[in-house]
Design an enzyme around this catalytic site. Structure first.
Site: not given
Ligand code: AMP
Length: 284
Positions: A30, A33, A35-36, A60, A148, A185-186
């Protein structure tokens, strides 16, 4: 868009979709952004049904404070996904995913003993266990992950092949802010001055990759130059900065423009931990 909050509801909702076409799955924690969303769009382009999960996986996090302060934006997330035209969102409860009597987990191998696995004890065990559970609940044909989190993708790929999950994985490029900072997200937790300093991580990665492309054979020298750049120009404290083989994640000592390598970093600024990487590929 259907929002599902129980395992049974997901299983029921996807049963017919799976028979009639391909199901694509994007697991997330969640605070979405671009990237997601790039992964979600890729999934929607390639699959008949797209399901996104939003679940902040407690297992995790090796640091309770990190878990407590992880940004949560469910209402805005649902709006973004609805606007994109996603078919389904899975918003499970922690107690449903990890009931009290849950005792089995997925133990990662050697590739979890380096990079993020070194400073975040148990992190990848938590990641693999929740991804395995989500794969079993959703049973997608294809699942999407971002570059990433390269080590995470590598470990999930190994889990899928070693445990024979009948799932194809796809990797999406890292999406960055205009100044190069990898979207995360951070980043929401950075103060104004920390945010100003944050692009130094990508600048250092780019610098390191350029040295390798130019033929610098001493990987340690490249690492040292990158470290100096970060330390002299920011208040980041570096957790690791490594040049590794992209398949084994073992340290590369001798860099070469003709040899693929992953330049990866994790660093802390204030209370925020950021990671980023560049995959150096030999030019054709
Ligand atoms: P997270 O919500 O951080 O667990 O990320 C969910 C998915 O989004 C994971 O597969 C991450 O690698 C991917 N992700 C997070 N940030 C980016 C980004 N800046 N560009 C592409 N994928 C991303």
């Amino acid at each position: 868009m259907i929002v599902l909050d129980t395992i049974l509801a997901v299983q029921n909702a996807l049963e017919s979709s799976r028979q009639s076409g391909s199901v694509g799955f994007v697991p997330t924690m969640g605070c979405l952004h671009e990237g997601h969303l790039s992964l979600v769009k890729k999934c929607m382009d390639e699959c008949d049904t797209t399901i996104v999960s939003i679940f902040i996986n407690p297992t995790q996090f090796n640091d309770q404070q990190d878990f407590d302060t992880y940004p949560r934006e469910t209402t805005a997330d649902l709006k973004m996904l609805e606007e994109l035209g996603v078919d389904m969102v899975f918003l499970p409860n922690a107690e449903d995913i990890f009931p009290k009597n849950c005792e089995i987990s997925v133990v990662p191998g050697k590739s979890a003993e380096t990079l993020c696995g070194l400073s975040r004890g148990g992190h990848f065990r938590g990641v693999l266990t929740v991804v395995a559970k989500l794969f079993n609940i959703v049973q997608p044909h294809i699942s999407y992950f971002g570059a990433k989190d390269y080590q995470q993708f590598l470990l999930i790929s190994k889990m899928v092949s070693d445990l024979n999950f009948p799932i194809e994985l796809r990797l999406g490029d890292t999406v960055r802010e205009e100044d190069g900072l990898a979207m995360s997200s951070r980043n929401n937790n950075l103060s104004v001055s920390e945010r100003e300093e944050a692009p130094i991580l990508y600048q250092a990665l780019e610098y390191g990759e350029k040295q390798i492309r130019k033929g610098e054979p001493n990987a340690l020298k490249v690492i040292e130059a990158m470290m100096t750049m970060i330390i002299e120009n920011s208040s980041f404290s570096i957790d690791y900065l490594s040049i590794v083989d992209p398949v084994t994640l073992e340290d590369v000592l001798e860099s070469s423009p003709a040899k693929a390598c992953l330049i990866a970093i994790a660093a802390n600024i204030g209370t925020t931990r950021l990671i980023d990487n560049i995959l150096h590929l030999p030019s054709k």
